[in-house]
Design a protein around this motif. Structure first.
Motif, PDB file in Angstrom:
ATOM      1  N   MET A 142       0.841  -1.188   0.000  1.00  0.00           N
ATOM      2  CA  MET A 142       0.000   0.000   0.000  1.00  0.00           C
ATOM      3  C   MET A 142       0.877   1.239   0.000  1.00  0.00           C
ATOM      4  N   ALA A 143       0.256   2.381  -0.133  1.00  0.00           N
ATOM      5  CA  ALA A 143       0.974   3.652  -0.062  1.00  0.00           C
ATOM      6  C   ALA A 143       0.143   4.648   0.735  1.00  0.00           C
ATOM      7  N   ILE A 144       0.837   5.481   1.498  1.00  0.00           N
ATOM      8  CA  ILE A 144       0.206   6.585   2.212  1.00  0.00           C
ATOM      9  C   ILE A 144       0.609   7.886   1.515  1.00  0.00           C
ATOM     10  N   VAL A 145      -0.374   8.619   1.026  1.00  0.00           N
ATOM     11  CA  VAL A 145      -0.138   9.915   0.403  1.00  0.00           C
ATOM     12  C   VAL A 145      -0.576  10.987   1.397  1.00  0.00           C
ATOM     13  N   THR A 146       0.389  11.734   1.914  1.00  0.00           N
ATOM     14  CA  THR A 146       0.109  12.784   2.894  1.00  0.00           C
ATOM     15  C   THR A 146       0.156  14.134   2.196  1.00  0.00           C
ATOM     16  N   LEU A 147      -0.867  14.933   2.417  1.00  0.00           N
ATOM     17  CA  LEU A 147      -1.036  16.198   1.700  1.00  0.00           C
ATOM     18  C   LEU A 147      -1.200  17.348   2.689  1.00  0.00           C
ATOM     19  N   ALA A 148      -0.543  18.464   2.402  1.00  0.00           N
ATOM     20  CA  ALA A 148      -0.683  19.680   3.208  1.00  0.00           C
ATOM     21  C   ALA A 148      -1.334  20.771   2.350  1.00  0.00           C
ATOM     22  N   PHE A 149      -2.347  21.423   2.905  1.00  0.00           N
ATOM     23  CA  PHE A 149      -3.063  22.492   2.210  1.00  0.00           C
ATOM     24  C   PHE A 149      -3.114  23.736   3.087  1.00  0.00           C
TER      25      PHE A 149
END
Length: 478
Positions: free
Chosen positions: A314-321
């Motif tokens: 799996m992959a974890i995509v972490t996003l900052a906005f």
């Protein structure tokens, strides 16, 4: 002469225990040996460049957050106790909100009350809009069905729930819940190994829905989950420091063999620059396939059983906005039924779930969230480059919550072969592995491949392994 029969006079070296693998299970096992047998010399060997395994931190948008496991089950004592023992008791926190949603049939819907996908409230299920009219009609039949008796056999979670409630409940409720934990498929995962609390419902009432409702009424007010301010990824380093563990990274164990003088020899390092280390006892806290390779010659039956445990990536995509640009979102996140054919299987609004994450981003007007992608045998999705995975996550977020802006930062953490799949018959397989390993003497196994993927289950298996090797060495222990 066995290690436990040696005379340990003044000149005798202390018994050495080598733990292979510096994930949380390996570190917990090493700490437990140090605690129960302080006279032992404990060494942890890790093939990778860092400790922690699937507990990891990264900075995203100026905020350091978890990019692996981000919570631990609070209603089991092992992980929380380990955090307290490691000096992190004052950092234990609980989610600010536990309200979750399903992104199902094109919109976010409130997660109806269930016990691991088993409906507990027919009205709430209907109001959620998760199921179709025909799906609800099938659920309504459940209370009148004769009791289901497994007679000791293991079945898949999907089979059991579908037998009682029909296909839609499996597809729309069970699959997303199990997907969030195992990244697997409900119709292949063992009910007895993965959700024993669901199997136990069969003994409470003829109707699983009534039994689930009754079981949920009896749950305590203790929060289900806990985290650590600053991230669960702080736990591995704290365990090492508090227990005074010696850890060697970039130390691949290539072979394991019995030593002529008793105990074990481990071949460590590259093929061109290998060294042989002697250990009186060994704990293997490595994934099933790596463990199987090391046991191939010394415990072949266990190696064969370990080779049958499959893993999901799996992959974890972490996003900052920018906080001002992020749309209003309900609850702590959402799960996605795989039948809806989306790339994202779950999204967590970390800034809403954890007060410390929100506070960490306030100075820069940043909010951080994460998405998980990838299921068992669907690894082709993860072959895309990092920016491709970010684009997939953003596309799904646009449809789910109306997100229309680009992130100020993004981080992709790939977890290849990270999640063991508990196939039907898993408990018997684990019994066979442990029985074969125990017969070797001075050898034990632990980790996510055996008794559960969560941090508490890994810590519990580590403590069992530590007890076994301490006893094999003839040391007193606690």
């Amino acid at each position: 002469m066995t290690p436990s029969s040696r005379t340990r006079g003044a000149a005798a070296p202390p018994p050495r225990v080598v733990v292979v693998g510096a994930g949380i299970a390996g570190l917990a096992a090493a700490a437990a040996v140090r605690r129960t047998a302080p006279e032992a010399d404990v060494l942890v060997l890790e093939a990778g460049p860092a400790i922690g395994g699937k507990l990891a931190l990264a900075e995203v948008g100026g905020v350091t957050v978890d990019v692996g496991a981000e919570s631990m089950l609070n209603r089991r004592p092992e992980a929380v106790a380990l955090a307290r023992d490691a000096g992190l008791g004052d950092r234990i926190v609980h989610p600010a909100t536990t309200t979750a949603n399903l992104w199902s049939r094109g919109r976010l819907r409130p997660m109806p009350r269930t016990l691991m996908g088993v409906p507990a409230d027919a009205r709430a299920l209907a109001d959620s809009g998760v199921l179709s009219a025909s799906g609800l009609a099938r659920v309504a039949v459940e209370r009148g069905l004769p009791a289901t008796h497994l007679d000791g056999q293991d079945v898949s979670v999907g089979w059991l729930v579908e037998e009682r409630f029909g296909r839609e409940v499996v597809d729309r409720l069970v699959e997303p819940l199990l997907g969030g934990v195992y990244a697997g498929h409900a119709r292949e995962i063992s009910a007895r190994a993965a959700v024993p609390q669901v199997v136990a419902l069969l003994d409470r009432d003829r109707s699983m829905m009534r039994a689930a409702a009754d079981a949920l009424k009896q749950t305590s007010d203790v929060p289900v989950f806990a985290g650590l301010a600053g991230g669960i990824g702080r736990l591995p380093g704290a365990v090492v420091a508090s227990a005074g563990l010696e850890v060697r990274t970039d130390a691949t164990v290539r072979d394991l063999a019995r030593a002529a003088e008793g105990g074990w020899n481990l071949v460590v390092g590259s093929t061109r620059d290998a060294e042989v280390l002697h250990a009186d006892a060994v704990v293997l806290a490595t994934p099933a396939r790596a463990t199987g390779r090391l046991l191939a010659d010394v415990v072949p039956h266990a190696a064969l059983e370990l080779a049958r445990i499959e893993y999901a990536s799996m992959a974890i995509v972490t996003l900052a906005f920018r906080a001002r640009d992020f749309p209003d979102t309900p609850g702590s996140g959402f799960l996605v039924p795989p039948v809806d054919k989306r790339s994202v299987k779950a999204a967590t609004f970390s800034f809403a779930k954890w007060d410390w994450v929100r506070a960490a981003g306030e100075a820069d007007d940043v909010v951080v969230m994460r998405c998980s992608l990838g299921r068992h045998r669907e690894e082709e999705l993860l072959q895309r480059p990092d920016d491709g995975l970010v684009s997939l996550a953003l596309a799904d977020l646009a449809d789910a919550v109306g997100l229309s802006v680009r992130p100020v930062d993004a981080h992709v953490q790939r977890w290849g072969g990270a999640l063991p799949q508990y196939a039907v018959g898993h408990l018997e397989r684990v019994r066979n592995i442990r029985s074969a390993v125990a017969s070797a003497g001075g050898l034990a196994v632990c980790g996510a491949a055996y008794d559960g993927l969560g941090i508490p289950a890994c810590v519990a298996s580590a403590e069992v392994a530590a007890t076994q090797v301490v006893a094999a060495l003839g040391l007193a222990g606690e």
